[in-house]
Each structure stands twice: as C-alpha cells, then as structure tokens.
Design a protein around this motif. Structure first.
Motif, mmCIF file in Angstrom:
data_model
loop_
_atom_site.group_PDB
_atom_site.id
_atom_site.type_symbol
_atom_site.label_atom_id
_atom_site.label_comp_id
_atom_site.label_asym_id
_atom_site.label_seq_id
_atom_site.Cartn_x
_atom_site.Cartn_y
_atom_site.Cartn_z
ATOM 1 N N LYS A 153 9.769 -1.628 1.615
ATOM 2 C CA LYS A 153 11.027 -0.897 1.815
ATOM 3 C C LYS A 153 11.785 -1.427 3.035
ATOM 4 O O LYS A 153 13.006 -1.531 3.024
ATOM 5 C CB LYS A 153 10.689 0.586 2.005
ATOM 6 N N ARG A 173 -6.586 9.852 2.642
ATOM 7 C CA ARG A 173 -5.291 9.209 2.839
ATOM 8 C C ARG A 173 -5.185 8.550 4.213
ATOM 9 O O ARG A 173 -4.429 8.989 5.079
ATOM 10 C CB ARG A 173 -4.128 10.187 2.612
ATOM 11 N N TYR A 192 4.396 0.437 0.498
ATOM 12 C CA TYR A 192 5.746 0.951 0.241
ATOM 13 C C TYR A 192 6.628 0.752 1.474
ATOM 14 O O TYR A 192 7.736 0.226 1.392
ATOM 15 C CB TYR A 192 5.680 2.435 -0.141
ATOM 16 N N LEU A 205 5.702 -0.400 -9.609
ATOM 17 C CA LEU A 205 6.459 0.848 -9.475
ATOM 18 C C LEU A 205 7.193 0.900 -8.137
ATOM 19 O O LEU A 205 8.327 1.367 -8.054
ATOM 20 C CB LEU A 205 5.522 2.055 -9.626
ATOM 21 N N ILE A 206 6.551 0.408 -7.088
ATOM 22 C CA ILE A 206 7.200 0.369 -5.770
ATOM 23 C C ILE A 206 8.409 -0.577 -5.835
ATOM 24 O O ILE A 206 9.494 -0.250 -5.348
ATOM 25 C CB ILE A 206 6.208 -0.047 -4.657
ATOM 26 N N LEU A 260 9.987 3.935 10.245
ATOM 27 C CA LEU A 260 10.050 4.679 8.979
ATOM 28 C C LEU A 260 9.047 5.843 9.008
ATOM 29 O O LEU A 260 9.368 6.956 8.570
ATOM 30 C CB LEU A 260 9.782 3.754 7.784
ATOM 31 N N GLY A 279 -9.923 4.970 -10.204
ATOM 32 C CA GLY A 279 -10.263 3.918 -9.249
ATOM 33 C C GLY A 279 -10.835 4.499 -7.971
ATOM 34 O O GLY A 279 -10.304 4.297 -6.890
ATOM 35 N N TYR A 318 -9.186 11.870 -4.805
ATOM 36 C CA TYR A 318 -7.757 11.826 -5.128
ATOM 37 C C TYR A 318 -7.319 13.152 -5.732
ATOM 38 O O TYR A 318 -8.022 13.730 -6.568
ATOM 39 C CB TYR A 318 -7.464 10.711 -6.148
ATOM 40 N N PRO A 361 -4.258 15.447 1.478
ATOM 41 C CA PRO A 361 -5.707 15.638 1.312
ATOM 42 C C PRO A 361 -6.039 17.039 0.779
ATOM 43 O O PRO A 361 -5.545 18.032 1.294
ATOM 44 C CB PRO A 361 -6.251 15.420 2.730
ATOM 45 N N GLU A 370 11.219 1.166 -7.611
ATOM 46 C CA GLU A 370 11.777 2.246 -6.790
ATOM 47 C C GLU A 370 12.703 1.678 -5.714
ATOM 48 O O GLU A 370 13.793 2.197 -5.470
ATOM 49 C CB GLU A 370 10.636 3.063 -6.164
ATOM 50 N N ILE A 395 3.894 7.110 -5.939
ATOM 51 C CA ILE A 395 3.910 5.684 -5.566
ATOM 52 C C ILE A 395 3.988 5.475 -4.050
ATOM 53 O O ILE A 395 4.212 4.361 -3.589
ATOM 54 C CB ILE A 395 5.059 4.928 -6.268
ATOM 55 N N THR A 396 3.816 6.548 -3.287
ATOM 56 C CA THR A 396 3.890 6.404 -1.823
ATOM 57 C C THR A 396 2.669 7.046 -1.151
ATOM 58 O O THR A 396 1.721 6.369 -0.808
ATOM 59 C CB THR A 396 5.172 7.054 -1.276
ATOM 60 N N ILE A 397 2.677 8.367 -1.034
ATOM 61 C CA ILE A 397 1.609 9.034 -0.267
ATOM 62 C C ILE A 397 0.440 9.478 -1.146
ATOM 63 O O ILE A 397 -0.575 9.949 -0.643
ATOM 64 C CB ILE A 397 2.163 10.254 0.505
ATOM 65 N N PRO A 414 -0.782 6.656 5.916
ATOM 66 C CA PRO A 414 -1.512 7.566 5.017
ATOM 67 C C PRO A 414 -1.843 6.868 3.701
ATOM 68 O O PRO A 414 -1.162 7.065 2.699
ATOM 69 C CB PRO A 414 -0.532 8.731 4.811
ATOM 70 N N LYS A 437 -1.260 2.470 0.145
ATOM 71 C CA LYS A 437 -0.113 2.529 -0.768
ATOM 72 C C LYS A 437 1.153 2.825 0.035
ATOM 73 O O LYS A 437 2.169 2.158 -0.132
ATOM 74 C CB LYS A 437 -0.330 3.595 -1.836
ATOM 75 N N TRP A 438 1.077 3.819 0.912
ATOM 76 C CA TRP A 438 2.223 4.087 1.785
ATOM 77 C C TRP A 438 2.534 2.871 2.645
ATOM 78 O O TRP A 438 3.700 2.520 2.869
ATOM 79 C CB TRP A 438 1.999 5.317 2.687
#
Lengths: 359, 359
Positions: B89, B219, B85, B110-111, B236, B25, A50, A245, B114, A239-241, B78, B81-82
């Motif tokens: 969304k 990712r 989202y 958080l998502i 999206l 994590g 990460y 990398p 947002e 909170i998205t991508i 990716p 998490k994406w």
C-alpha cells in the motif's frame, strides 16, 4: 511539535527524570482481574487459532443487543481507529467529503489524507461552549457530503452534546441522506450517564474497549452499521488484519458482562477529577467545563507562547499536548486528567503557577 | 467455491458431524506454556497500554539481530498479512507491478486487487517441480516491475527453493534494481534447516509467528526492510492499527528466545508427516514431494471433477481446499498435514480410496 515533545519525553525518561504524563489519551485504570484471567484461560484452552474476520458471533450478538440491531450489523476491529479507517476506506469514493467538527481527534484528518478525500472542518468556538450550530452545518454540507463525524463526548474538549442537540443533528443528516458516524469512545464516561446509542439506518457507531475498560493496548473495538457496510469492512479485514485475537474477544465479552459497574466507577472517577481540575485552574485559564471523559482543553492567556509554555512545563516534569494537535487551536492545551489525585493536584497547581508567573 | 466449502463445513459442524479439517493453513501445535504465561504476567503487570507503532524496541532488536540489520529496519505488524498489505500500500505507485509465482497464497492477489495495481503471475508447473525459470522471469519483468514476491517455501506446494536458486533470483533482482519480498512464513520449517535470511538493501523480509510457533490467532509478525520503507509502514500503523498489543510482543520475545528448539521440533514433525503423506498417496496422485512445511499439493486424475471430489470428501468427513484457490490449478487440491498421525492416516487413506474408486 508533537514529535518534538515525544522525543523530549523519551529523552527525559531515559535520563531517569520522573514525569507526570498528562499528554496521553489513556485512562490510568485497568480492567478487572477476571477479564485478565479470561485471556489466560482462553489461551490455555486453545482459543488462539484463526478466527472469523467479522469477529466472534457471541461478541457480535452481545454488541448488537446493546445497540438494538442484529449481529450482522456488527464487525469486531482491532481498535475503533482501524474500524474508522476501514469504514472510510471502503465507503469514500472520488469527490465524497466528510464533515469533521474541530477541535478533533488527529486521526480523523490523517485517515482522510491517507485515503485521499476531503475533510471539511467546522471550527467550534470555546466562547460558544464548543456547541455545534445547525445553520453552519447546513451551509457546510454539499451534495458530495457522505459522512458527518460526531465525536460526542469529544476528544480533546470532553464535551458531550446534549441528547436534544444530538437528535437535531441526526434528524438533519437523515433529511439530507447523509450518514452520521458516531465515534462513541467516551460516551460511557458522560457524567450524566447516557443510554446505549440505538442503531439507525443512517447511523454508524464506532466504539472501543480502550477507554471505559482501560484496555487501550488490547486493540479491540467495533463498528455497527448497515449490513452492506459491515460486509465491506469484513472483506478488508480478511486481506489485512485477518481477525482480532479470539482470546481478546472472549475478554471483551467478559468486559461487557461487567460494563454497568465498570463504566459507573470510571464515570464517577472522571467526574471527581474534572471537578478537581476545574477548581484548581478556573482562575488562571479560560475553558469549557467538561461534562464527560478525562480531558480538559483550556486556553492559555494571549501573551503566552504555547509551544514554549508546553516545553517549559515538560522540563518541570509535566507533559501536556499543545492545542494545535487538534486543529486550529494554537492557544489551547489538552490536559489528560489521568493520574491519581495527588499527582493530578501537583501537576495542575504547577500549570496554574506557571501561568501566574506569566500574567 | 471456497466460500461454499466454508459454509458446508460450518453447517456440518453445526449438525454435530466430526470433521478432519485439513483445509486450514494452521499448524496443530501450540506455543509452550512459558509463552502463554508471559502474556498473563505482562497483562497483570500493566503492560497493556498504548505502545509504539513501530513495535517494542527489544523485540525489534532481537529480530534485527536474527537478520543482521538494525532495529530501524524492523516494524512489528499484526500478522505478516498486514505487513504485506502495508508494504504494498505504501510502496506501489500508479503503473507499478509485482511478480507473483503461482500457485500462490490467495492474499497476494487480493491485496493487489484492493490496492489497485497489477500482479503479474508466472504459473509454475508441477511437471517441473514448481521450479522458477530465470528466462521466464526475465521475460516477464518490465520497467514497471517494482517487486518480486518470493514465497519459499511456498503455500500451497510446501516446496522451498534451493539456496542456490534463491541466490540466483536475488542476484537477478539486484541487477534489475527490483526489490524482492521474501515471505518467509514457512522458512523455519524447511526440512534441511536454513539459516536466518540475511537482510540486504533490495530485500524485504515478511515473517510471522503464526506457523513456527503455532501462534496463528495471536496476530503478530514483522517486516524487515530499508529504513525509508519501514518509516512509511510505521506511519500507516499509526493511523490504522496503532500498535500490536505490548503483552503479545513480550510473548513474541519469549518465543524467539526458544526458537531453536521450537522450530527444530516443528520441523521434525512436519518432515514425518510429509513422509507419511507421500507414502499413502504416492500411487494414487501426482505431486511434487514437499521439502518443507505442512502442505501437499497433489493433482487429481484427469477424469475427476475437483469441486465434486472435494465436496464428496467433505460429506465423508474430510476437508481440503481445491487448487483453484491458489491460481490456475483446477486439478489440484491442497491438503494441510495438520493433524495427529491417526487422523492424518485415516484422512489420507480415505482420499486415496476415493481416487481409486474413480480410476
């Protein structure tokens, strides 16, 4: 229509048909082996965990140096498209609008639609060399105008504004307290070789490694802006991508170290191809001569039906994009001059011949 | 507080302090060399151009096979998490709400914030082994509940629900016409080795290559859902991230080919570490014994102030996360059992000793 073309391309290729694909906004050059090697070494060395949602500090510093700002003004994004989306998503409120000059990259309008704010489109005319008229700009902006998107050089015309005209627009925006978003994806490919754009308080720079370095599918780009804007993009990244990398960011650092040579070579190649294209099609179609990048955006003769023309061309083995994909330009086509000389000559002659048949 | 801890970690590392970082994590294993090699070969072979916003068909097919559905039900993202989202969304409207069981991965909340919809949080209790109570679930859902997010095994508890309990929840949701989002990031690491989750019409599966394969910074993840949901995520993707790099998708295919062995090895390692942790801390803290993954979520004795405890621990060279980062769990800490045996033993003994000092 774009969808129909994509489907036909897919079908034709499945049938084993060989196509010259001048429809995609993608250079046909690759990054040097040293950049590829960097990825491999980085992964081997465990640089695959990460990373920061802001991007690696070393890369941000290098980009900041280029644009004469601080690393705090830079965020690394998975492509400049994500950068633009994240920027507009976090900045646009309620009745804000953004000015887009057309013909324009489809993504601007689609992003506006998705986020739900108004894109005010100013249609530029080929007859005026797609020049931006300041009076018209003046008339179009209103008190809700938050951004002016400047894509110079432009996809699909491959016209870069003169530095003087760019300055006029930047000054106009500064006076009106409007931010300029400079989408500089093709700036390195200006035939007259421009300096790096210098950061200013009301300027946001979006850029990508896709075009200059032939790294389209690597998905890496960046936004340069005021720190308060950057912070919001970083928060959205988190909170998205998550991050781009790390091993790709290290490759991007390597790319920037070789930028002068890579960009220089790409620029020369683009210039030659544009000259070739101009020579072949100049008697058949009207167009504004590209001064950058790898597109040409000619207008078909009035009696030709664009979609039919494009589909017939596809059956003949050549893919281009109808102008309607870039705004209210139903008589234009975008040709990506992104193939070797032989293929390019063959394709452009075929296009010219198809027109001759119809006029 | 999380931010303060990150800053301190950064500062301590800058000062040359060696830390045992059990706060992230992230597994400490790496993907096999063959997966790394795939990336390099793919880039060398030019597999680095723009790709489909849906993901490569071959990878989608492989994933579809695992979950017994069609490639049309799969989109490559990716990271998961994406995926989450993009899913929320594109699906959540107006007054819709989603149920989240807590303690929970911070990103869910958080998502929700947002995107601007309500997350209804059900706090599970350590005293009841973090079990989900169907009556409570029944009481919490309302006519606006669109999703129930099921993270089993759960981050931060490393508790996976029994298959029987999962079935009860799935049945309950089906009856209420609510969709379940199964965030299966840690499912491969269930100590009792679960079968792949089978797709169903009211089920959405989110998964990632991060944990099982040790590919966090790569990712790459995916969503499995009804085709109409997948189509919206693809749309999206098109205007945001464009695609996941093709060369990484090819590596993901390679990873899936070796999944049985890689997941098996990771599972065994996790089980051993959990046993080690339980043995060292069991007399010092209360906790629910993990049956999966690489976290443990113990509760500190009442007289200890969590933030102070965590900061003191950090000064002593060990990083963990305060429970407040995962919901209303101010007396807990999350320990990532993600280090070799020696370091882990050293760190867990230090944590235990620090507690002994205070009780």
């Amino acid at each position: 229509m774009l969808y129909e073309i994509s489907e036909r391309i897919y079908k034709l290729e499945k049938e084993g048909k060989s196509l010259i694909k001048l429809n995609i906004g993608e250079p046909d050059w690759s990054p040097p082996a040293s950049i590829m090697q960097t990825v491999f070494q980085a992964i081997k060395n465990g640089k695959d965990s990460y990373g920061s949602a802001a991007g690696e500090l070393e890369l941000r510093k290098k980009i900041a140096e280029m644009h004469e700002c601080d690393a705090k003004n830079v965020v690394i994004t998975p492509g400049s498209k994500w950068g633009l989306y994240a920027l507009l998503k976090t900045q646009m409120k309620n009745n804000d609008n953004a000015i887009i000059f057309s013909p324009h990259w489809t993504a601007y309008e689609l992003i506006c639609q998705e986020i739900g704010f108004t894109a005010k489109i100013i249609n530029l005319k080929m007859e005026r060399n797609f020049e931006i008229n300041l009076d018209e700009l003046q008339k179009t902006v209103d008190s809700n105008t938050k951004f002016i998107i400047l894509n110079s050089p432009c996809n699909p015309t491959s016209i870069g504004l003169s530095e003087q005209k760019e300055k006029q627009i930047l000054d106009f925006a500064a006076e009106k307290e409007i931010n300029i978003i400079a989408d500089d994806a093709y700036r390195d490919l200006c035939f007259d070789s421009r300096k790096e754009r210098k950061f200013a308080d009301n300027l946001i720079i979006a850029n990508t490694f896709s075009k200059t370095f032939g790294m389209t599918g690597w998905r890496i780009g960046y936004i340069v802006a005021k720190e308060e804007i950057i912070k919001k993009i970083i928060a959205l990244n988190q909170i998205t991508i998550t991050c781009v990398p790390l091993f790709l960011q290290l490759a991007a650092i390597k790319a920037l170290e070789q930028k002068k040579k890579i960009a220089g070579d790409a620029r020369k190649l683009c210039k030659k191809r544009a000259e070739l294209a101009v020579k072949i099609i100049q008697d058949k179609m009207q167009f504004t001569k590209p001064n950058a990048g790898f597109y040409i955006f000619p207008k078909l003769p009035e009696n030709l039906e664009t979609n039919k023309f494009v589909l017939n061309l596809l059956e003949a083995g050549i893919a281009v994009v109808p102008g309607a994909a870039f705004g209210d330009y139903p008589k234009h086509i975008r040709i990506s001059l992104s193939a070797d000389n032989k293929k390019l000559t063959q394709a452009l002659e075929k296009i010219s011949d198809s027109i001759k048949l119809h006029i």
